[in-house]
Scaffold this motif. Structure first.
Motif, PDB file in Angstrom:
ATOM      1  N   ASP B 372       0.835  -1.172  -0.088  1.00 37.49           N
ATOM      2  CA  ASP B 372      -0.066   0.150  -0.051  1.00 37.49           C
ATOM      3  C   ASP B 372       0.988   1.285  -0.037  1.00 37.49           C
ATOM      4  N   PHE B 373       1.327   1.722  -1.179  1.00 37.24           N
ATOM      5  CA  PHE B 373       2.242   2.705  -1.197  1.00 37.24           C
ATOM      6  C   PHE B 373       1.476   4.299  -1.144  1.00 37.24           C
ATOM      7  N   GLN B 374       2.289   5.072  -0.799  1.00 40.62           N
ATOM      8  CA  GLN B 374       1.893   6.485  -0.686  1.00 40.62           C
ATOM      9  C   GLN B 374       1.488   7.142  -2.195  1.00 40.62           C
ATOM     10  N   ASP B 375       0.080   7.965  -1.873  1.00 40.00           N
ATOM     11  CA  ASP B 375      -0.053   8.779  -3.164  1.00 40.00           C
ATOM     12  C   ASP B 375       0.583   9.880  -2.972  1.00 40.00           C
ATOM     13  N   LEU B 376       0.813  10.477  -4.292  1.00 44.50           N
ATOM     14  CA  LEU B 376       1.327  11.870  -4.316  1.00 44.50           C
ATOM     15  C   LEU B 376       0.395  12.692  -5.005  1.00 44.50           C
ATOM     16  N   PRO B 377       0.410  14.055  -4.756  1.00 46.61           N
ATOM     17  CA  PRO B 377      -0.583  14.926  -5.161  1.00 46.61           C
ATOM     18  C   PRO B 377      -0.026  15.158  -6.746  1.00 46.61           C
ATOM     19  N   VAL B 378      -0.908  15.304  -7.683  1.00 46.94           N
ATOM     20  CA  VAL B 378      -0.885  15.677  -9.088  1.00 46.94           C
ATOM     21  C   VAL B 378      -1.654  16.585  -9.608  1.00 46.94           C
ATOM     22  N   ILE B 379      -1.257  17.648 -10.575  1.00 43.65           N
ATOM     23  CA  ILE B 379      -2.301  18.643 -10.472  1.00 43.65           C
ATOM     24  C   ILE B 379      -3.118  18.071 -11.969  1.00 43.65           C
ATOM     25  N   ASP B 380      -4.213  18.198 -11.947  1.00 45.70           N
ATOM     26  CA  ASP B 380      -5.579  17.799 -12.763  1.00 45.70           C
ATOM     27  C   ASP B 380      -6.278  19.083 -13.007  1.00 45.70           C
ATOM     28  N   GLY B 381      -6.034  19.662 -14.197  1.00 51.92           N
ATOM     29  CA  GLY B 381      -6.822  20.809 -14.454  1.00 51.92           C
ATOM     30  C   GLY B 381      -6.709  21.883 -13.422  1.00 51.92           C
ATOM     31  N   LYS B 382      -7.681  22.298 -12.674  1.00 52.83           N
ATOM     32  CA  LYS B 382      -7.729  23.383 -11.685  1.00 52.83           C
ATOM     33  C   LYS B 382      -7.416  22.665 -10.248  1.00 52.83           C
ATOM     34  N   THR B 383      -7.683  21.532 -10.179  1.00 46.59           N
ATOM     35  CA  THR B 383      -7.589  20.701  -8.781  1.00 46.59           C
ATOM     36  C   THR B 383      -6.188  19.917  -8.601  1.00 46.59           C
ATOM     37  N   THR B 384      -6.253  19.454  -7.469  1.00 45.36           N
ATOM     38  CA  THR B 384      -5.137  18.527  -7.292  1.00 45.36           C
ATOM     39  C   THR B 384      -5.665  17.062  -6.866  1.00 45.36           C
ATOM     40  N   VAL B 385      -5.198  15.913  -7.646  1.00 46.45           N
ATOM     41  CA  VAL B 385      -5.781  14.532  -7.171  1.00 46.45           C
ATOM     42  C   VAL B 385      -4.354  13.875  -6.626  1.00 46.45           C
ATOM     43  N   MET B 386      -4.885  12.653  -6.165  1.00 41.70           N
ATOM     44  CA  MET B 386      -3.927  11.689  -5.720  1.00 41.70           C
ATOM     45  C   MET B 386      -3.621  10.615  -6.289  1.00 41.70           C
ATOM     46  N   ARG B 387      -2.281  10.235  -6.786  1.00 42.50           N
ATOM     47  CA  ARG B 387      -1.987   9.213  -7.696  1.00 42.50           C
ATOM     48  C   ARG B 387      -0.945   8.162  -6.943  1.00 42.50           C
ATOM     49  N   LYS B 388      -1.102   7.078  -7.397  1.00 42.58           N
ATOM     50  CA  LYS B 388       0.173   6.118  -7.163  1.00 42.58           C
ATOM     51  C   LYS B 388       1.544   6.664  -7.704  1.00 42.58           C
ATOM     52  N   ALA B 389       2.374   6.543  -7.355  1.00 41.20           N
ATOM     53  CA  ALA B 389       3.849   6.855  -7.767  1.00 41.20           C
ATOM     54  C   ALA B 389       4.934   5.936  -7.402  1.00 41.20           C
ATOM     55  N   ASP B 390       5.844   5.869  -8.129  1.00 40.10           N
ATOM     56  CA  ASP B 390       6.981   5.076  -7.722  1.00 40.10           C
ATOM     57  C   ASP B 390       8.348   6.201  -7.872  1.00 40.10           C
ATOM     58  N   LEU B 391       9.417   5.590  -7.449  1.00 39.93           N
ATOM     59  CA  LEU B 391      10.803   6.196  -7.811  1.00 39.93           C
ATOM     60  C   LEU B 391      11.689   5.347  -8.554  1.00 39.93           C
ATOM     61  N   ARG B 392      12.299   5.956  -9.597  1.00 46.85           N
ATOM     62  CA  ARG B 392      13.554   5.189  -9.959  1.00 46.85           C
ATOM     63  C   ARG B 392      14.749   5.817  -9.791  1.00 46.85           C
ATOM     64  N   ALA B 393      15.402   5.503  -9.025  1.00 43.97           N
ATOM     65  CA  ALA B 393      16.771   5.918  -8.311  1.00 43.97           C
ATOM     66  C   ALA B 393      17.896   5.569  -9.478  1.00 43.97           C
ATOM     67  N   PHE B 394      18.637   6.440  -9.784  1.00 40.69           N
ATOM     68  CA  PHE B 394      19.743   6.060 -10.786  1.00 40.69           C
ATOM     69  C   PHE B 394      21.157   5.938 -10.019  1.00 40.69           C
ATOM     70  N   VAL B 395      21.873   4.621  -9.836  1.00 39.80           N
ATOM     71  CA  VAL B 395      22.760   4.377  -9.350  1.00 39.80           C
ATOM     72  C   VAL B 395      24.135   4.360 -10.257  1.00 39.80           C
ATOM     73  N   LEU B 396      25.004   5.098 -10.029  1.00 39.77           N
ATOM     74  CA  LEU B 396      26.295   4.853 -11.229  1.00 39.77           C
ATOM     75  C   LEU B 396      27.506   4.482 -10.367  1.00 39.77           C
ATOM     76  N   SER B 397      27.851   3.519 -11.110  1.00 43.50           N
ATOM     77  CA  SER B 397      29.171   2.868 -10.546  1.00 43.50           C
ATOM     78  C   SER B 397      30.444   3.175 -11.205  1.00 43.50           C
TER      79      SER B 397
END
Lengths: 257, 436
Positions: B372-397
């Motif tokens: 159950d991951f956290q929703d993040l606010p996303v602008i949708d027209g004039k309002t803000t809605v909550m959407r599922k989001a992930d994160l791609r982290a870039f690891v450089l070796s």
């Protein structure tokens, strides 16, 4: 022990000039305790630079090069003398990937049924003999009925094929029965064209089976290259620019000294 | 930050102008579309980031050791930590890479590790991408455009600069370069990430090249440029392994470089990322990553996997079959959000079919608890809605393993969807790593 002289020549003619031609050859006999290369001469033409020799992941000797300028034919050939002695070997484990399906040897439901019908003998060596018999019995040898891209499963349901297909089906079935198996390209005693067969691993070493001829591949067989299937070890691979038809002629001869 | 929100349309327009596009194959035809940018950044505190940094570096280091081992001694298999089955049946395993270790034993130079933040405030690793992870250019260009639209925002907020990605990439290439120039090798403009290829080449001062610009002769790779032919010491290739070299892999590849693998095996060029990495980011191997970390580093994993079960093991099979309605089932051979099924969304009949498939081919599937991951606010027209989001982290070796202080935050377009892969629609956000 047998001392064999060998000769293998291939010429590819292009109907229109081609350029930027890169090639990779696996036509130098493998260096193994069972197969000692006494001398050889390799030639390829045209050539622009020396090219380079190497060994691939399967232990094959490779020779690669590039011809930048336009040309209308490419030929390569090898002659030499070697000693075959199957009593010489260093016992070791096979590379683990020879136990699993490869691109051209993925079993179909049909092949699984076929494998299950092979009777288990007391040793893997005897079982392999039974596989060779069954594969030989299943196929009709029809040149041109399949291509180098034909998979074991396709050839099996076609019931027709050439040495490559016999070897692929043999390998697929052996692996299904938990016997490590690999594909071999090479030159058997006699003359004509290059051949393909298979090997299974048993008790510390590889044993050759020639399912196309329903016999074992003995000291009269010269190994040029091995791999999980044809794709890993084809004798010649090339890539060039140019739209043309290719015509290939090939000749080989192996004689006992 | 409000300042930034006002500029949403402007930034999206700028990106369209710069050609920040994302290509996708749908029903066999290639379509290019804009990757919608949402101006509300994801904010990660410095303490959270330092945990991520340590955890991701640990994970990527262990995965690099795993790859080195798999293609040489195979100790981890001999010690029964990872079953041979999962290595040799993985579509990403390449026998053609056996018996050779790439420069400095680095296989995964650029790793894209996908994470989600659970409602329990824990970060979970969802997936490792060690082949050609894409996406770094999106937050990179979004940041530079937002800085231009609203410099005030970045004066007022204590955000770590992320514009060093090009330098980090250059260091990674230089570190393994065997002599010669650095090249970014693209299959061309019909690729989903072509924009990114050209942008990264510019940022890292590498040469952008296509197959026709490159050739191998006498085991060296060369670039045919306007000013003559020069040797290439490192090639950051943005095509998949199978197409890399038509004389080694798929013979009908038109976008590969013949005999590149010969040059590579001769040690004359570094391939970034190394071929054969697919065996380590396989969904089946994912289950074993915590064990892989313990095995090679003798450390406890800092970041957790999502709870995962392998039907390959009898106990996990039982668990999967009896809890299937609340699990997510993944086909290990698929990527890009395909082959992911939520048990809760299936009919009785579909569930039975799935169960039969799992029983028939246990090796092909993994099952996971739905996080159950956290929703993040996303602008949708004039309002803000909550959407599922992930994160791609870039690891450089490079000479060290470093995490880029930013990342690609992707959100789902559909409010009920947990799948946030860019191949499946959705948009992205900038990711702010704070100094505090």
């Amino acid at each position: 022990m047998r001392k064999l002289s060998f000769e293998f020549n291939t010429r590819i003619d292009f109907s229109n000039p081609v350029k930027e031609h890169s090639f990779l050859l696996r036509c130098i006999p493998m260096s193994l305790p069972q197969q000692r290369l006494l001398r050889f001469r390799l030639n390829a033409e045209p050539l622009e630079t020396m090219g380079s020799f190497s060994t691939d992941s399967f232990g094959n000797s490779t020779y690669s090069g590039r011809i930048g300028a336009e040309h209308t034919s490419f030929s390569y050939g090898i002659t030499g003398i070697l000693e075959r002695d199957d009593s010489c070997f260093i016992p070791k484990q096979p590379a683990p990937f020879y136990r699993y399906p490869s691109f051209l040897t993925h079993p179909s439901a049909e092949l699984i049924t076929f494998a299950n019908e092979i009777s288990h003998m007391s040793t893997d060596l005897e079982t392999a003999g039974a596989i060779a018999d069954a594969v030989f019995g299943h196929f009709e040898y029809v040149p041109g009925s399949t291509s180098t891209a034909t998979t074991a499963a396709q050839a099996f349901s076609l019931k027709k094929g050439v040495c490559q297909d016999y070897a692929h089906v043999f390998i697929t079935v052996a692996r299904l029965l938990n016997i490590p198996a690999r594909y071999v390209c090479g030159l058997p005693l006699g003359d004509g064209s290059s051949h393909a067969w298979a090997e299974i691993w048993h008790d510390g070493r590889w044993y050759g089976f020639d399912p196309t001829r329903d016999r074992t591949a003995d000291e009269g067989y010269i190994k040029l290259s091995v791999g999980r299937d044809f794709n890993d070890c084809s004798i010649e691979r090339g890539h060039f620019l140019g739209a043309c038809q290719q015509h290939q002629t090939s000749f080989m001869k192996v004689m006992e000294q | 930050m409000d300042d930034l929100l006002i500029h949403k349309e402007e930034i999206n327009m700028q990106m369209a102008r710069y050609g920040v596009k994302f290509g996708i194959y749908k029903n066999g035809t290639f379509k290019e579309r804009l990757f919608p940018y949402d101006p509300i950044p994801r904010v990660i505190s410095s303490s959270d980031f330092s945990l991520l940094e340590r955890g991701l570096a640990q994970r990527v280091d262990a995965l690099n050791m795993f790859l080195t081992d798999i293609y040489s001694d195979k100790k981890i298999i001999k010690d029964n930590v990872v079953p041979a089955e999962f290595v040799y049946r993985s579509p990403g395993y390449l026998a053609q890479c056996e018996g050779f270790t790439p420069p400095k034993s680095i296989y995964s130079h650029i790793s894209g590790i996908d994470l989600v933040l659970g409602k329990d405030q824990t970060w979970y690793i969802l997936e490792d991408n060690l082949r050609v992870p894409s996406g770094a250019s999106y937050p990179l260009i979004a940041r530079s455009l937002s800085r231009r639209c609203s410099p005030e925002t970045f004066r007022r907020n204590d955000v770590m600069d992320n514009r060093n990605y090009g330098n980090m990439l250059k260091e990674v290439m230089d570190n393994v370069n065997t002599g010669g120039i650095n090249v970014i090798f693209t299959p061309g403009r019909y690729n989903a990430a072509y924009f990114e290829h050209s942008y990264l080449a510019e940022q890292s001062s590498a040469v952008l090249a296509e197959a026709s610009d490159l050739f191998v002769e006498n085991d060296y790779l060369y670039y045919r440029g306007n000013h003559g032919t020069v040797r290439v010491g490192a090639i950051y290739r943005r095509i998949s392994d199978e197409y890399l070299d038509p004389l080694c892999f798929y013979p009908d590849s038109l976008i590969g470089i013949p005999n590149l693998m010969e040059a590579y095996r001769a040690g004359n060029v570094a391939i970034i990322n190394a071929p054969g990495n697919g065996v380590a980011d396989d969904k089946g191997i994912y289950y074993f990553v915590p064990k892989i970390i313990r095995y090679y580093l003798d450390e406890e994993p800092i970041l957790m996997n999502a709870p995962t079960f392998l039907p390959f093991y009898e106990e996990d099979m039982k668990y999967t079959l009896s809890n299937i309605t609340r699990l997510v089932i993944k086909d290990v051979a698929e990527a890009g959000g395909y082959g992911v099924v939520f048990g809760s969304e299936l009919t009785e009949e579909q569930l039975d079919n799935l169960k039969e498939k799992i029983k028939a081919e246990p090796r092909r599937f993994i099952s996971q608890e739905v996080i159950d991951f956290q929703d993040l606010p996303v602008i949708d027209g004039k309002t803000t809605v909550m959407r599922k989001a992930d994160l791609r982290a870039f690891v450089l070796s490079g000479s060290n393993t470093r995490v880029w202080p930013s990342g690609l935050t992707r959100f789902s377009r559909n409010p009920n969807s947990f799948v946030v892969n860019s191949s499946q629609g959705g948009g992205f956000k900038d990711t702010w790593i704070m100094f505090q």
